[in-house]
Scaffold this motif. Structure first.
Motif, mmCIF file in Angstrom:
data_model
loop_
_atom_site.group_PDB
_atom_site.id
_atom_site.type_symbol
_atom_site.label_atom_id
_atom_site.label_comp_id
_atom_site.label_asym_id
_atom_site.label_seq_id
_atom_site.Cartn_x
_atom_site.Cartn_y
_atom_site.Cartn_z
ATOM 1 N N GLN A 31 0.840 -1.228 -0.155
ATOM 2 C CA GLN A 31 -0.226 0.131 -0.031
ATOM 3 C C GLN A 31 0.678 1.576 -0.011
ATOM 4 O O GLN A 31 0.389 2.433 -0.630
ATOM 5 C CB GLN A 31 -0.935 0.133 0.978
ATOM 6 N N SER A 32 1.446 1.953 0.493
ATOM 7 C CA SER A 32 2.730 2.439 0.593
ATOM 8 C C SER A 32 3.182 2.766 -0.683
ATOM 9 O O SER A 32 3.458 3.662 -0.585
ATOM 10 C CB SER A 32 4.133 1.750 1.583
ATOM 11 N N ARG A 33 3.828 1.229 -1.165
ATOM 12 C CA ARG A 33 4.336 1.906 -2.512
ATOM 13 C C ARG A 33 3.480 2.370 -3.658
ATOM 14 O O ARG A 33 3.720 3.420 -4.540
ATOM 15 C CB ARG A 33 5.381 0.466 -2.956
ATOM 16 N N ALA A 34 2.341 1.732 -2.859
ATOM 17 C CA ALA A 34 1.015 2.162 -3.975
ATOM 18 C C ALA A 34 0.852 4.160 -3.766
ATOM 19 O O ALA A 34 0.487 4.422 -4.756
ATOM 20 C CB ALA A 34 -0.301 1.047 -4.172
ATOM 21 N N ARG A 35 0.746 4.190 -2.883
ATOM 22 C CA ARG A 35 0.785 6.149 -2.388
ATOM 23 C C ARG A 35 1.693 6.405 -2.735
ATOM 24 O O ARG A 35 1.452 7.718 -3.393
ATOM 25 C CB ARG A 35 0.242 5.887 -0.752
ATOM 26 N N LYS A 36 3.164 6.048 -3.006
ATOM 27 C CA LYS A 36 3.736 6.899 -3.561
ATOM 28 C C LYS A 36 3.975 7.141 -5.037
ATOM 29 O O LYS A 36 4.294 8.277 -5.002
ATOM 30 C CB LYS A 36 5.229 6.260 -3.166
ATOM 31 N N TRP A 37 4.118 6.432 -6.190
ATOM 32 C CA TRP A 37 3.914 6.217 -6.718
ATOM 33 C C TRP A 37 2.237 6.953 -7.325
ATOM 34 O O TRP A 37 2.608 8.061 -8.408
ATOM 35 C CB TRP A 37 3.307 4.548 -7.561
ATOM 36 N N ILE A 38 0.923 6.438 -6.808
ATOM 37 C CA ILE A 38 -0.145 7.524 -6.988
ATOM 38 C C ILE A 38 -0.016 9.318 -7.096
ATOM 39 O O ILE A 38 -0.871 9.994 -7.295
ATOM 40 C CB ILE A 38 -1.239 6.751 -6.246
ATOM 41 N N ARG A 39 0.410 8.574 -5.720
ATOM 42 C CA ARG A 39 0.748 10.330 -5.366
ATOM 43 C C ARG A 39 1.566 11.499 -6.800
ATOM 44 O O ARG A 39 1.357 12.838 -6.375
ATOM 45 C CB ARG A 39 1.528 10.775 -3.700
ATOM 46 N N ARG A 40 2.446 10.578 -7.059
ATOM 47 C CA ARG A 40 3.450 11.744 -7.985
ATOM 48 C C ARG A 40 2.778 11.607 -8.932
ATOM 49 O O ARG A 40 2.709 12.453 -9.523
ATOM 50 C CB ARG A 40 4.596 10.132 -7.806
ATOM 51 N N GLU A 41 2.026 10.548 -9.889
ATOM 52 C CA GLU A 41 1.334 10.428 -10.954
ATOM 53 C C GLU A 41 0.187 11.354 -10.711
ATOM 54 O O GLU A 41 -0.360 12.119 -11.613
ATOM 55 C CB GLU A 41 0.854 9.781 -11.142
ATOM 56 N N LEU A 42 -0.592 11.936 -9.736
ATOM 57 C CA LEU A 42 -1.716 12.355 -9.364
ATOM 58 C C LEU A 42 -1.207 13.417 -10.161
ATOM 59 O O LEU A 42 -1.732 14.563 -9.933
ATOM 60 C CB LEU A 42 -2.416 12.406 -8.504
ATOM 61 N N GLN A 43 0.083 14.580 -9.860
ATOM 62 C CA GLN A 43 0.675 15.741 -9.942
ATOM 63 C C GLN A 43 0.065 15.925 -11.521
ATOM 64 O O GLN A 43 0.242 17.069 -11.488
ATOM 65 C CB GLN A 43 2.291 15.960 -9.342
ATOM 66 N N VAL A 44 0.513 15.622 -12.332
ATOM 67 C CA VAL A 44 -0.062 15.197 -13.489
ATOM 68 C C VAL A 44 -1.743 16.115 -13.915
ATOM 69 O O VAL A 44 -1.769 16.382 -15.633
ATOM 70 C CB VAL A 44 0.514 14.390 -14.112
ATOM 71 N N PHE A 45 -2.689 15.990 -13.385
ATOM 72 C CA PHE A 45 -3.643 16.225 -13.119
ATOM 73 C C PHE A 45 -4.398 17.658 -13.033
ATOM 74 O O PHE A 45 -3.983 18.445 -12.025
ATOM 75 C CB PHE A 45 -5.018 14.760 -13.139
ATOM 76 N N ASP A 46 -4.976 18.135 -14.540
ATOM 77 C CA ASP A 46 -5.203 19.595 -13.629
ATOM 78 C C ASP A 46 -5.951 19.770 -13.172
ATOM 79 O O ASP A 46 -5.764 20.654 -11.969
ATOM 80 C CB ASP A 46 -5.237 20.282 -15.192
ATOM 81 N N PHE A 47 -7.151 18.863 -13.459
ATOM 82 C CA PHE A 47 -7.964 19.383 -12.361
ATOM 83 C C PHE A 47 -8.348 19.224 -10.564
ATOM 84 O O PHE A 47 -8.879 19.423 -10.061
ATOM 85 C CB PHE A 47 -9.669 18.219 -12.687
ATOM 86 N N LEU A 48 -6.705 18.779 -10.580
ATOM 87 C CA LEU A 48 -6.974 18.690 -9.053
ATOM 88 C C LEU A 48 -5.816 20.084 -8.959
ATOM 89 O O LEU A 48 -5.181 20.052 -7.655
ATOM 90 C CB LEU A 48 -5.483 17.402 -8.602
ATOM 91 N N ASN A 49 -5.647 20.732 -9.507
ATOM 92 C CA ASN A 49 -4.274 21.898 -9.342
ATOM 93 C C ASN A 49 -5.857 23.009 -10.325
ATOM 94 O O ASN A 49 -4.846 24.095 -9.571
ATOM 95 C CB ASN A 49 -3.184 21.431 -10.195
ATOM 96 N N SER A 50 -6.825 23.299 -10.291
ATOM 97 C CA SER A 50 -7.509 23.973 -10.950
ATOM 98 C C SER A 50 -7.402 24.622 -10.241
ATOM 99 O O SER A 50 -7.202 24.841 -9.073
ATOM 100 C CB SER A 50 -8.763 23.169 -11.664
ATOM 101 N N GLU A 51 -7.979 26.744 -11.018
ATOM 102 C CA GLU A 51 -7.813 27.919 -9.606
ATOM 103 C C GLU A 51 -9.882 26.940 -9.222
ATOM 104 O O GLU A 51 -10.865 27.284 -9.993
ATOM 105 C CB GLU A 51 -7.336 29.122 -10.590
ATOM 106 N N PRO A 52 -9.738 27.992 -8.210
ATOM 107 C CA PRO A 52 -11.263 27.967 -7.620
ATOM 108 C C PRO A 52 -11.692 28.432 -8.361
ATOM 109 O O PRO A 52 -11.570 30.058 -9.306
ATOM 110 C CB PRO A 52 -11.313 28.086 -6.437
#
Length: 136
Positions: A31-52
């Motif tokens: 689970q830790s390995r998965a979280r490490k990879w997922i956390r890094r990969e989610l950085q590329v998705f704009d909707f997670l970084n969109s301005e309100p």
């Protein structure tokens, strides 16, 4: 590593995936390995970084909201992996994830996550070098 010893006993790719699913829920290491990879990969998705809307929030509030969105999705993905096979024949994991990432991205995301989890690499940088070399 116990996780990899369990996976090495499998003789086919399908058996590896089934064992991966069976041990994921009870393996903090996996689970830790998965979280490490997922956390890094989610950085590329704009909707997670969109301005309100209006962009009137303070920068610290925006950063907190972005982190919360990404952490929610990360924990949702881990919960999916604990309950259904990553590439089960019914495609449940992909279906559950496509609402957030879209169908094509969900499929690719799960494929790459599975590859990472099955790999012997401990750190993502080494994994990146390995994957990069294989594509050249």
């Amino acid at each position: 590593m116990v996780v990899f010893d369990d996976l090495e006993e499998a003789t086919t790719a399908d058996q590896v995936l089934l064992r991966l699913f069976r041990i994921f829920g009870s393996s903090p290491e996996l689970q830790s390995r998965a979280r490490k990879w997922i956390r890094r990969e989610l950085q590329v998705f704009d909707f997670l970084n969109s301005e309100p809307s209006g962009g009137r929030e303070a920068p610290s509030t925006r950063a907190t909201r972005r982190a919360s969105n990404a952490e929610f999705l990360l924990e949702y993905i881990v919960a999916i992996l604990k309950t259904v096979e990553i590439k089960g024949s019914g495609g449940q994991a992909e279906a559950m994830l496509q609402d957030f990432l879209g169908r094509d991205y969900a499929r690719l995301f799960l494929h790459e996550l599975e590859s990472w989890l099955r790999s012997p690499y401990i750190d993502i940088e080494t994994w990146d070098c390995h994957v990069h070399d294989d594509t050249n």
